[in-house]
Design a protein around this motif. Structure first.
Motif, PDB file in Angstrom:
ATOM      1  N   ILE A 273      26.867 -53.547   7.073  1.00  0.00           N
ATOM      2  CA  ILE A 273      26.557 -52.179   6.656  1.00  0.00           C
ATOM      3  C   ILE A 273      25.266 -51.791   7.364  1.00  0.00           C
ATOM      4  O   ILE A 273      24.298 -52.556   7.354  1.00  0.00           O
ATOM      5  N   ILE A 274      25.259 -50.637   7.975  1.00  0.00           N
ATOM      6  CA  ILE A 274      24.049 -50.109   8.604  1.00  0.00           C
ATOM      7  C   ILE A 274      23.724 -48.797   7.918  1.00  0.00           C
ATOM      8  O   ILE A 274      24.604 -47.976   7.670  1.00  0.00           O
ATOM      9  N   GLU A 275      22.449 -48.584   7.640  1.00  0.00           N
ATOM     10  CA  GLU A 275      21.996 -47.368   6.969  1.00  0.00           C
ATOM     11  C   GLU A 275      20.935 -46.736   7.831  1.00  0.00           C
ATOM     12  O   GLU A 275      20.137 -47.410   8.460  1.00  0.00           O
ATOM     13  N   GLY A 276      20.937 -45.420   7.894  1.00  0.00           N
ATOM     14  CA  GLY A 276      19.884 -44.744   8.629  1.00  0.00           C
ATOM     15  C   GLY A 276      20.263 -43.333   9.025  1.00  0.00           C
ATOM     16  O   GLY A 276      21.363 -42.869   8.740  1.00  0.00           O
ATOM     17  N   VAL A 277      19.359 -42.678   9.676  1.00  0.00           N
ATOM     18  CA  VAL A 277      19.570 -41.289  10.084  1.00  0.00           C
ATOM     19  C   VAL A 277      19.696 -41.150  11.595  1.00  0.00           C
ATOM     20  O   VAL A 277      19.700 -40.054  12.115  1.00  0.00           O
ATOM     21  N   HIS A 278      19.822 -42.256  12.275  1.00  0.00           N
ATOM     22  CA  HIS A 278      19.859 -42.216  13.734  1.00  0.00           C
ATOM     23  C   HIS A 278      21.255 -41.890  14.243  1.00  0.00           C
ATOM     24  O   HIS A 278      22.242 -42.363  13.707  1.00  0.00           O
ATOM     25  N   ASN A 279      21.310 -41.087  15.292  1.00  0.00           N
ATOM     26  CA  ASN A 279      22.584 -40.871  15.969  1.00  0.00           C
ATOM     27  C   ASN A 279      22.389 -40.829  17.486  1.00  0.00           C
ATOM     28  O   ASN A 279      23.169 -40.247  18.198  1.00  0.00           O
ATOM     29  N   GLU A 280      21.324 -41.487  17.936  1.00  0.00           N
ATOM     30  CA  GLU A 280      21.052 -41.568  19.354  1.00  0.00           C
ATOM     31  C   GLU A 280      22.011 -42.568  20.011  1.00  0.00           C
ATOM     32  O   GLU A 280      22.756 -43.273  19.346  1.00  0.00           O
ATOM     33  N   ASP A 281      21.968 -42.624  21.330  1.00  0.00           N
ATOM     34  CA  ASP A 281      22.894 -43.473  22.079  1.00  0.00           C
ATOM     35  C   ASP A 281      22.818 -44.947  21.695  1.00  0.00           C
ATOM     36  O   ASP A 281      23.818 -45.652  21.754  1.00  0.00           O
ATOM     37  N   TRP A 282      21.635 -45.421  21.283  1.00  0.00           N
ATOM     38  CA  TRP A 282      21.501 -46.847  20.989  1.00  0.00           C
ATOM     39  C   TRP A 282      22.303 -47.280  19.762  1.00  0.00           C
ATOM     40  O   TRP A 282      22.526 -48.471  19.562  1.00  0.00           O
ATOM     41  N   VAL A 283      22.772 -46.340  18.940  1.00  0.00           N
ATOM     42  CA  VAL A 283      23.595 -46.707  17.780  1.00  0.00           C
ATOM     43  C   VAL A 283      25.080 -46.416  18.011  1.00  0.00           C
ATOM     44  O   VAL A 283      25.899 -46.662  17.135  1.00  0.00           O
ATOM     45  N   ALA A 284      25.428 -45.916  19.170  1.00  0.00           N
ATOM     46  CA  ALA A 284      26.811 -45.505  19.451  1.00  0.00           C
ATOM     47  C   ALA A 284      27.825 -46.614  19.200  1.00  0.00           C
ATOM     48  O   ALA A 284      28.892 -46.371  18.637  1.00  0.00           O
ATOM     49  N   GLN A 285      27.505 -47.831  19.607  1.00  0.00           N
ATOM     50  CA  GLN A 285      28.450 -48.933  19.441  1.00  0.00           C
ATOM     51  C   GLN A 285      28.727 -49.223  17.968  1.00  0.00           C
ATOM     52  O   GLN A 285      29.837 -49.608  17.611  1.00  0.00           O
ATOM     53  N   SER A 286      27.730 -48.999  17.111  1.00  0.00           N
ATOM     54  CA  SER A 286      27.965 -49.241  15.683  1.00  0.00           C
ATOM     55  C   SER A 286      28.984 -48.255  15.125  1.00  0.00           C
ATOM     56  O   SER A 286      29.821 -48.612  14.305  1.00  0.00           O
ATOM     57  N   PHE A 287      28.961 -47.010  15.581  1.00  0.00           N
ATOM     58  CA  PHE A 287      29.961 -46.038  15.135  1.00  0.00           C
ATOM     59  C   PHE A 287      31.342 -46.417  15.659  1.00  0.00           C
ATOM     60  O   PHE A 287      32.336 -46.291  14.956  1.00  0.00           O
ATOM     61  N   SER A 288      31.393 -46.883  16.872  1.00  0.00           N
ATOM     62  CA  SER A 288      32.663 -47.302  17.460  1.00  0.00           C
ATOM     63  C   SER A 288      33.258 -48.487  16.706  1.00  0.00           C
ATOM     64  O   SER A 288      34.461 -48.524  16.445  1.00  0.00           O
ATOM     65  N   ASN A 289      32.434 -49.449  16.341  1.00  0.00           N
ATOM     66  CA  ASN A 289      32.911 -50.664  15.675  1.00  0.00           C
ATOM     67  C   ASN A 289      33.131 -50.500  14.175  1.00  0.00           C
ATOM     68  O   ASN A 289      33.768 -51.348  13.559  1.00  0.00           O
TER      69      ASN A 289
END
Length: 107
Positions: free
Chosen positions: A11-27
């Motif tokens: 589980i990841i929590e946060g307000v980030h939506n920059e490119d460095w978190v893109a893989q977490s959304f994909s997975n």
């Protein structure tokens, strides 16, 4: 973070939506996006600051007037830039995106 998202459960929590978190959304199996009303967030910022200043709510930081003002700026930034950016970048995951707009939706 990349090591974490390759594991079986996370589980990841946060307000980030920059490119460095893109893989977490994909997975992710499920993406929960908290999209409360702008004015409700303003009320909650004021309420939280007041309760923290009165010592009625715990804070992990010293609740200063400067931080209080920054929260209003963040709120505006989220509404005008952060939220539209999230939907633009990650709307492709609509099949696993749950948008929550109120507490009632969680009951």
């Amino acid at each position: 973070m990349n090591d974490i998202i390759l594991t079986k459960a996370w589980i990841i929590e946060g307000v980030h939506n920059e490119d460095w978190v893109a893989q977490s959304f994909s997975n992710a199996d499920l993406i929960i996006f908290l999209d409360t009303n702008y004015f409700i967030r303003i009320f909650r910022i004021i309420k939280r600051f007041t309760l923290q200043k009165l010592g009625m709510e715990k804070s992990n930081y010293k609740p200063t007037f400067s931080i209080f003002i920054k929260m209003f700026r963040w709120n505006r930034y989220f509404e005008e830039i952060g939220k539209p950016n999230f939907y633009q970048k990650y709307g492709i995951y609509s099949d696993k995106l749950l948008v929550v707009t109120s507490k009632r939706e969680l009951l």
